[in-house]
Design an enzyme around this catalytic site. Structure first.
Site, PDB file in Angstrom:
ATOM      1  CD  GLU A  69      -2.933  -1.073   2.344  1.00 12.60           C
ATOM      2  OE1 GLU A  69      -2.846  -0.152   3.170  1.00 12.60           O
ATOM      3  OE2 GLU A  69      -3.853  -1.907   2.346  1.00 12.60           O
TER       4      GLU A  69
ATOM      5  CD  GLU B 121      -3.616  -5.993   4.046  1.00 13.52           C
ATOM      6  OE1 GLU B 121      -4.408  -5.112   4.445  1.00 13.52           O
ATOM      7  OE2 GLU B 121      -2.389  -5.899   4.143  1.00 13.52           O
TER       8      GLU B 121
HETATM    9  C1  GCO Z   1      -2.868  -2.199   5.439  1.00 15.03           C
HETATM   10  C2  GCO Z   1      -2.339  -2.944   6.152  1.00 15.03           C
HETATM   11  C3  GCO Z   1      -2.681  -3.640   7.372  1.00 15.03           C
HETATM   12  C4  GCO Z   1      -3.808  -3.096   8.184  1.00 15.03           C
HETATM   13  C5  GCO Z   1      -5.142  -3.476   7.615  1.00 15.03           C
HETATM   14  C6  GCO Z   1      -6.313  -2.981   8.422  1.00 15.03           C
HETATM   15  O1  GCO Z   1      -2.176  -2.762   4.531  1.00 15.03           O
HETATM   16  O2  GCO Z   1      -3.483  -1.200   5.694  1.00 15.03           O
HETATM   17  O3  GCO Z   1      -1.715  -3.881   5.336  1.00 15.03           O
HETATM   18  O4  GCO Z   1      -1.455  -3.471   7.986  1.00 15.03           O
HETATM   19  O5  GCO Z   1      -3.711  -3.591   9.452  1.00 15.03           O
HETATM   20  O6  GCO Z   1      -5.275  -2.957   6.337  1.00 15.03           O
HETATM   21  O7  GCO Z   1      -6.314  -1.599   8.477  1.00 15.03           O
END
Ligand code: GCO
Length: 454
Positions: free
Chosen positions: A168, A356
């Site tokens: 991200e 995710e």
């Molecule tokens: C993200 C993250 C995670 C977060 C999840 C929830 O990539 O933002 O990879 O670390 O914990 O998205 O917010």
């Protein structure tokens, strides 16, 4: 729709994801250097419960039993990240062998159980020493990153074949270098624009190194994506939605596939010209084998003259009277449908993997059990949307749940529980939630059928 695992096909990748800083702890153990998060959390006002990831889930010490839980749940793929400052305490040059040994043990523990490791190279925990030399705003990042990726590829590439370069980039540059919500806590466009550009370049650099160094690697990178809807049907709100979409969903993928930055819909990015060098346009391009999509919700935006640069703002879910998670994110399964559809339209993208998706809810332990029906329903309804888009011909080839264990949720500290497994943050005990057992049954029997009501 009624569906079971069979509907996704035999080759579909099923998994679960974590990140080093959120679970490892062992902050100054085993020769590890400090990262920007180790430093950032010292300012307790920045973290909702004033906590930090110094111990997190203690996974640095309990990785073997945590891998056993993944094995017990029969989850075939495990995505985790490598902590750069464990391998290179000062960010460059001097290698910490104990750090290499730790990840070797972790990778081997996965392989012994038949779990495929999927490694994210950068999940936000930049070595502090590099931040002190400018961090992502410095063009030196290109060299530092190159050294780090080479080190990982050479040490782990014989056994790790599934890689993601960045996690991200929009979040770590936006929250870290523009809004100061996340480490390293810098603000403003003069930090954000160079950080964004160097992250885009590093995506390409990392991809090429892995391609050269790792035999038969499957290489991706991951993006946070939220489908964007205008609040009203005014022209102003509609153009605002387009601008937010360019910022939150298109900014990092388009230069990677040769389309350049989305300057027309997001004029503020024009400033990147101050940081562009002759070969940058081609250096940004890399043919990834897959793009990791990380989706939780959609955002509703409205026009506002008061907000600098963006001329618009997000209308929070709790102001809209919609079902929400404890993150105040709307439960909105169509978001993942629209996002996969959108990314599926870029013909340069070969495969999409949901790296995710998941939800934070208030979990309570009652007689040793966590009956998290809300999380099960959330996952089932998002999976239903994934299957719909897949059946319409979009190349979605995998789905990873965020996350294995309740963990340190960045600026939210330990207030948000996203895990399939409950973590007692005092005793560090793990308890598999009903959602964990549900995932196990779903993955292991075509007889488990999900019915999602519309
Ligand atoms: C993200 C993250 C995670 C977060 C999840 C929830 O990539 O933002 O990879 O670390 O914990 O998205 O917010």
């Amino acid at each position: 729709m009624i569906y079971s695992i069979d509907d996704f096909g035999e080759d579909f990748y099923w998994g679960v994801s974590t990140a080093a800083y959120q679970i490892e702890g062992g902050m100054n153990e085993g020769g590890k250097g400090l990262s920007i998060w180790d430093e950032f959390v010292k300012n307790k006002n920045k973290i909702k419960d004033g906590s930090n990831g110094n111990d997190a889930c203690n996974h640095y010490h309990t990785f073997e039993s945590d891998i056993e839980i993944i094995d017990q749940l029969n989850i075939p793929n495990y995505r985790f990240s490598i902590s750069w400052s464990r391998l290179l305490p000062n960010g460059t040059r001097k290698v910490n062998q104990q750090g290499i040994d730790f990840y070797n043990r972790l990778i081997d523990a996965c392989l012994e159980k038949g779990i495929t490791p999927w490694v994210t190279l950068y999940h936000w925990d930049l070595p502090l020493a590099l931040e002190q030399k400018g961090g992502w705003t410095s063009r030196e990042m290109l060299n530092w990153f190159e050294d780090y990726v080479n080190l990982c590829a050479r040490n782990f590439g014989d056994r790790v074949k599934h890689w993601m370069v960045l996690n991200e980039p929009m979040v770590f540059t936006g929250a870290g270098y523009f809004l100061a919500y996340h480490a390293p806590g810098r603000k403003g466009l003069s930090n954000f624009i160079p950080a964004m550009h160097h992250a885009t370049l590093c995506q390409g650099i990392g991809g090429r190194i892995l391609r050269n160094e790792v035999y038969k690697a499957k290489i991706g990178t991951t993006f946070s994506c939220s489908h964007i809807d205008p609040y009203g049907d005014t022209q102003n709100d509609i153009t605002t939605a387009k601008r937010f979409d360019a910022l939150l969903n298109r900014l990092f993928i388009e230069p990677t596939i040769g389309l350049g930055y989305p300057v027309r819909d997001l004029p503020l990015v024009q400033r990147v010209e101050d940081y562009m060098k002759a070969d940058d346009d081609s250096m940004m391009i890399f043919e990834f084998d897959f793009i990791g999509i990380q989706n939780y919700t959609h955002e509703v935006v409205k026009h506002s003259y008061l907000i600098p640069y963006l001329k618009g703002q997000i209308v929070n879910a709790d102001e809209r009277n919609v079902p929400i998670t404890t993150m105040n994110w709307e439960v909105y399964p169509s978001a993942i449908y629209h996002i996969l559809k959108k990314f599926g339209k870029y013909d340069k993208i070969k495969e999409l993997i949901v790296t995710e998706n998941g939800a934070a809810f208030e979990d309570s332990v009652i007689s040793g059990k966590i009956r998290d029906l809300d999380r099960i329903q959330f996952i089932q309804s998002y999976l239903d949307a994934v299957l719909r888009v897949k059946n319409e011909g979009v190349k979605v080839t995998g789905y990873f749940i965020w996350t294995l264990l309740d963990n340190f949720e960045w600026a939210e500290g330990y207030t948000q529980r996203f895990g399939l497994v409950y973590t007692d943050f005092i005793t560090n005990q793990r308890i598999i939630k009903d959602s964990g057992y549900w995932y196990y049954r779903f993955l292991n029997s075509s007889k488990v059928r999900c019915l999602v009501q519309k």
